[in-house]
Design a protein around this motif. Structure first.
Motif, mmCIF file in Angstrom:
data_model
loop_
_atom_site.group_PDB
_atom_site.id
_atom_site.type_symbol
_atom_site.label_atom_id
_atom_site.label_comp_id
_atom_site.label_asym_id
_atom_site.label_seq_id
_atom_site.Cartn_x
_atom_site.Cartn_y
_atom_site.Cartn_z
ATOM 1 N N LEU A 1 -12.418 -52.774 11.337
ATOM 2 C CA LEU A 1 -11.239 -53.253 11.314
ATOM 3 C C LEU A 1 -10.496 -52.794 12.273
ATOM 4 C CD1 LEU A 1 -11.014 -53.611 7.213
ATOM 5 C CD2 LEU A 1 -11.540 -55.336 9.008
ATOM 6 N N ILE A 2 -10.405 -51.298 12.674
ATOM 7 C CA ILE A 2 -9.675 -50.962 13.908
ATOM 8 C C ILE A 2 -10.321 -50.054 14.628
ATOM 9 C CG2 ILE A 2 -7.494 -51.175 12.691
ATOM 10 C CD1 ILE A 2 -7.952 -48.068 11.981
ATOM 11 N N THR A 3 -9.882 -49.727 15.921
ATOM 12 C CA THR A 3 -10.581 -48.889 16.940
ATOM 13 C C THR A 3 -10.199 -47.357 16.625
ATOM 14 O OG1 THR A 3 -8.967 -49.314 18.663
ATOM 15 C CG2 THR A 3 -11.027 -50.786 18.391
ATOM 16 N N ASN A 4 -11.031 -46.473 17.087
ATOM 17 C CA ASN A 4 -10.591 -44.924 17.021
ATOM 18 C C ASN A 4 -9.120 -44.908 17.906
ATOM 19 O OD1 ASN A 4 -12.528 -43.561 15.640
ATOM 20 N ND2 ASN A 4 -13.995 -44.143 17.060
ATOM 21 N N LYS A 5 -8.984 -45.725 18.950
ATOM 22 C CA LYS A 5 -7.825 -45.595 19.555
ATOM 23 C C LYS A 5 -6.544 -46.178 18.739
ATOM 24 C CE LYS A 5 -5.757 -47.169 24.058
ATOM 25 N NZ LYS A 5 -5.901 -47.995 25.269
ATOM 26 N N GLN A 6 -6.760 -47.047 17.936
ATOM 27 C CA GLN A 6 -5.676 -47.768 17.354
ATOM 28 C C GLN A 6 -5.361 -46.661 16.497
ATOM 29 O OE1 GLN A 6 -7.548 -51.424 16.151
ATOM 30 N NE2 GLN A 6 -6.157 -52.558 17.587
ATOM 31 N N LEU A 7 -6.377 -46.091 15.451
ATOM 32 C CA LEU A 7 -6.122 -45.104 14.342
ATOM 33 C C LEU A 7 -5.057 -43.892 15.082
ATOM 34 C CD1 LEU A 7 -6.627 -43.856 11.467
ATOM 35 C CD2 LEU A 7 -8.765 -43.128 12.466
ATOM 36 N N ASP A 8 -5.864 -43.331 16.105
ATOM 37 C CA ASP A 8 -4.970 -42.379 16.851
ATOM 38 C C ASP A 8 -3.530 -42.771 16.991
ATOM 39 O OD1 ASP A 8 -7.268 -40.765 16.975
ATOM 40 O OD2 ASP A 8 -7.780 -41.116 18.968
ATOM 41 N N GLU A 9 -3.211 -43.956 17.704
ATOM 42 C CA GLU A 9 -1.842 -44.474 17.841
ATOM 43 C C GLU A 9 -1.021 -44.483 16.504
ATOM 44 O OE1 GLU A 9 0.254 -48.501 19.585
ATOM 45 O OE2 GLU A 9 -1.751 -47.809 20.023
ATOM 46 N N ALA A 10 -1.673 -44.906 15.624
ATOM 47 C CA ALA A 10 -1.129 -45.041 14.401
ATOM 48 C C ALA A 10 -0.736 -43.863 13.612
ATOM 49 C CB ALA A 10 -1.977 -46.048 13.066
ATOM 50 N N LEU A 11 -1.851 -42.727 13.835
ATOM 51 C CA LEU A 11 -1.332 -41.313 13.247
ATOM 52 C C LEU A 11 -0.376 -40.661 13.950
ATOM 53 C CD1 LEU A 11 -5.043 -40.265 12.848
ATOM 54 C CD2 LEU A 11 -3.349 -40.694 10.759
ATOM 55 N N GLU A 12 -0.280 -40.981 15.495
ATOM 56 C CA GLU A 12 0.904 -40.508 16.102
ATOM 57 C C GLU A 12 2.190 -40.891 15.892
ATOM 58 O OE1 GLU A 12 1.957 -40.256 20.950
ATOM 59 O OE2 GLU A 12 -0.117 -40.746 20.306
ATOM 60 N N HIS A 13 2.163 -42.142 15.455
ATOM 61 C CA HIS A 13 3.346 -43.104 15.127
ATOM 62 C C HIS A 13 3.723 -42.383 13.934
ATOM 63 C CE1 HIS A 13 6.184 -46.720 15.245
ATOM 64 N NE2 HIS A 13 5.957 -46.585 14.113
ATOM 65 N N GLN A 14 2.914 -42.190 12.940
ATOM 66 C CA GLN A 14 3.328 -41.659 11.517
ATOM 67 C C GLN A 14 3.823 -40.437 11.544
ATOM 68 O OE1 GLN A 14 -0.069 -40.802 8.943
ATOM 69 N NE2 GLN A 14 0.794 -41.411 7.274
ATOM 70 N N ALA A 15 3.264 -39.493 12.368
ATOM 71 C CA ALA A 15 3.684 -38.264 12.557
ATOM 72 C C ALA A 15 5.028 -38.135 13.136
ATOM 73 C CB ALA A 15 2.751 -37.068 13.582
ATOM 74 N N SER A 16 5.167 -39.160 14.071
ATOM 75 C CA SER A 16 6.534 -38.912 15.030
ATOM 76 C C SER A 16 7.939 -39.272 13.920
ATOM 77 C CB SER A 16 6.665 -39.876 15.922
ATOM 78 O OG SER A 16 6.436 -41.490 15.490
ATOM 79 N N ARG A 17 7.602 -39.890 12.820
ATOM 80 C CA ARG A 17 8.588 -40.315 11.785
ATOM 81 C C ARG A 17 8.542 -39.605 10.645
ATOM 82 N NH1 ARG A 17 7.561 -43.847 15.417
ATOM 83 N NH2 ARG A 17 9.248 -45.392 15.927
ATOM 84 N N GLY A 18 7.940 -38.407 10.767
ATOM 85 C CA GLY A 18 8.042 -37.645 9.807
ATOM 86 C C GLY A 18 6.864 -37.643 8.420
ATOM 87 N N HIS A 19 6.032 -38.661 8.750
ATOM 88 C CA HIS A 19 5.222 -38.992 7.616
ATOM 89 C C HIS A 19 5.794 -39.782 6.443
ATOM 90 C CE1 HIS A 19 1.422 -37.295 9.210
ATOM 91 N NE2 HIS A 19 2.172 -36.175 9.623
ATOM 92 N N LYS A 20 6.728 -40.381 6.617
ATOM 93 C CA LYS A 20 7.558 -41.050 5.922
ATOM 94 C C LYS A 20 6.971 -42.336 5.249
ATOM 95 C CE LYS A 20 12.073 -39.752 7.289
ATOM 96 N NZ LYS A 20 13.670 -40.217 8.016
ATOM 97 N N LYS A 21 5.962 -42.826 5.857
ATOM 98 C CA LYS A 21 5.004 -43.964 5.537
ATOM 99 C C LYS A 21 3.881 -43.706 5.431
ATOM 100 C CE LYS A 21 8.273 -47.609 6.997
ATOM 101 N NZ LYS A 21 8.323 -49.097 8.080
#
Length: 575
Positions: free
Chosen positions: A26-46
């Motif tokens: 459903l997603i690629t490893n690249k998309q997963l990494d981008e999402a995890l980075e996005h999540q971390a940059s916002r303090g894991h609020k989501k």
């Protein structure tokens, strides 16, 4: 992630959401990494699933279906059609809404419940304690559960318009064949299924078609209903004239107006639910020769917030506008007539500015969309809560950025100017025909020219033009005068385009709208002229020397780009 949720996950069989989604393709490893980075940059609020949906990598349904499979529980859709109404009411409404839970049915003492968090075992235990039943869960999306809850447990002042719409029958439109004069009879008839269905149909189809207004207009033994779509009215249907009084009364009942008062104008509001999302309606009635005319303004929150880069700005103007709204203080204005998209532009600007480090507050009448993490205040003029009163209160709330729905009078303008002088950024709207006129408008309502010059950071004027329908778009050779007019503003063009008309655009040749803009960013020379009391002609002359891009110029560039037609631009602009 909240504490309760993290505890629950540690109790149940832990599922690695990202790995599961990657393994299912459903997603690629690249998309997963981008999402995890996005999540971390916002303090894991989501949660990771929420981030993937936010980034448009997946839909909420795809995330939930994968989670359900990982936890070994069924994934369900269309919960509203399988839920037992009596079972839905087993648990308190606030509990259901808070935890995104929907009781579905009970079989042999086993209660089946749809949940949005299949890992939350504590929630399951709490429901078993509250109901005394053994609980088994199925997974559903939050949106699906909320939609079903609103269908089964609508708030007292919220009308669900799509639950009856599905059963509509054209024959119902002509059931009431006689006029009803007695008020008691009228109220009874207004509550009958055919009338309810017709009013629901009008609201539902208007929202579906992207209409901004519904006009219900009685004539001489004729009743017509028109929708305003893309700024233009067209007739939708013509119900039996005898239904007019019942339709009007039904709308008055929904908006809490007096059905016995037919001699004076009335204004009210309807809060409706459609497909699980809120749609607010502003109702206005006015007596006429053949009965009361009703106009319903549709405020669809789904369409109120649009990214700035999708509004129609040219790259250069978009960059200039971003620089203006990111000033630390001052006054920023958006001007144009009613229905020109000013509120949408301001909402888009606030969405861009939104930050955990800023206190952004608005004063609106009405609030047309809910902005996450922004403090929005609704006026109530009947209670004395006016723009000036609200603004004075907000300035004591330690704001960084203020958005004022409209500068209507000298009091409001004065407070906006003072807030800018004391270090705040204030955004607002004015009803002027172009950007330079905003300066003279402020002076005319009582603001000293030197104060305007000291605080004004930029003025954006805008209009909306209809876009050529992409399904029937075709090139054509225009009248030489039209080509000459277009090329006068945007230079030589190979060909121009128009819509031939098709079923998707109702034969109009247009579908959707786009903004045309002019942006005045005053430089030192212009500010000095404003401080000296420059006239409107003086301001326009200075701007012309500086290569100011007018509304018409921006519009004709969009004509040359094949987005709209010259007729549309001429229609909404003046020289």
């Amino acid at each position: 992630m909240n504490l309760e949720h993290s505890k629950a996950l540690s109790v149940g069989p832990r599922v690695q959401v990202g790995e599961t989604l990657v393994s299912k393709g459903l997603i690629t490893n690249k998309q997963l990494d981008e999402a995890l980075e996005h999540q971390a940059s916002r303090g894991h609020k989501k949660l990771l699933g929420e981030v993937l949906v936010e980034l448009s990598f997946l839909t909420e349904e795809q995330v939930m279906e994968a989670l359900a499979e990982g936890y070994g529980v069924p994934f369900v859709t269309q919960t509203a059609k399988i839920a037992d109404p009596k079972i839905v009411e087993l648990l308190p409404r606030d509990f259901l809404e808070r935890h995104k839970v929907l009781p579905l049915f009970r079989v042999r003492g086993v209660l089946t419940i749809a949940v949005a968090e299949p890992a939350n075992l504590f929630l399951v235990e709490e429901i078993e304690r509250m109901t005394g039943d053994k609980v088994q869960i199925v997974a559903a999306t939050s949106a699906e559960i909320v939609s079903s809850l609103h269908a089964y447990l609508p708030a007292a002042n919220v009308f669900v318009v799509d639950d009856i719409y599905e059963d509509i029958d054209d024959a119902d439109f002509s059931v009431i064949e006689k006029q009803v004069a007695d008020l008691a009879d009228l109220e009874e008839v207004a509550g009958r299924s055919p009338v309810i269905k017709l009013v629901n149909y009008l609201i539902y189809s208007a929202v579906q078609e992207g209409a901004s207004d519904i006009h219900i207009e009685p004539g001489n033994h004729r009743l017509r209903v028109r929708y305003r779509v893309d700024g233009r009215l067209f007739e939708k249907l013509s119900p039996p004239y005898q239904m007019h009084a019942a339709i009007t009364s039904r709308i008055k009942i929904m908006s809490n107006l007096d059905i016995s008062e037919r001699r004076l104008p009335q204004d009210g509001d309807i809060h409706a639910m459609m497909e699980g999302r809120p749609v607010d309606l502003r109702v206005s009635t006015i007596p006429g020769k053949f009965g009361e005319k009703v106009v319903i303004r549709i405020i669809d929150h789904r369409s109120s917030i649009v990214s700035l880069d999708k509004l129609g700005f040219s790259p250069v103007m978009l960059e200039g506008w971003k620089q203006v709204i990111q000033q630390p203080n001052g006054v920023v204005l958006v001007t144009g007539p009613t229905g020109s998209g000013k509120s949408t532009t301001l909402y888009s600007a606030l969405s861009l500015l939104n930050s955990d480090e800023l206190n952004i507050s608005t004063v609106e009448d009405p609030i047309e969309a809910t902005l996450s993490c922004i403090n929005q205040t609704q006026l109530n003029e009947k209670a004395g809560f006016t723009f000036p009163v609200a603004l004075r209160s907000l300035l004591r709330q330690d704001p960084d950025i203020l958005m004022i729905g409209e500068i209507r009078d000298a009091d409001t303008a004065s407070i906006v100017i003072q807030s800018a002088l004391t270090g705040h950024l204030a955004l607002s709207t004015l009803h002027t025909m172009d950007a330079p006129s905003a300066v003279t408008r402020l002076v005319n309502i009582g603001i000293e020219p030197y104060l305007v010059a000291a605080t004004l950071r930029g003025v954006l004027s805008q209009r909306l033009v209809r876009k050529i329908c992409p399904h029937c778009k075709t090139s054509y050779e225009p009248d030489p005068a039209i080509r000459e007019a277009v090329e006068l503003y945007c230079g030589p063009v190979e060909c121009l385009y128009q819509g031939e008309g098709c079923s998707r655009c109702r034969g109009t040749g247009f579908a959707g709208r786009i903004g045309i803009f002019e942006l005045m960013i005053p430089d030192e020379g212009l500010l000095a002229a404003i401080a000296r009391g420059a006239t409107l002609q003086d301001i326009r002359a200075i701007l012309a020397k500086n290569g100011f891009v007018t509304l018409r110029t921006d519009g004709m560039e969009k004509v040359g780009g094949g987005l709209t037609t010259a007729g549309e631009v001429f229609y909404v602009t003046s020289l």
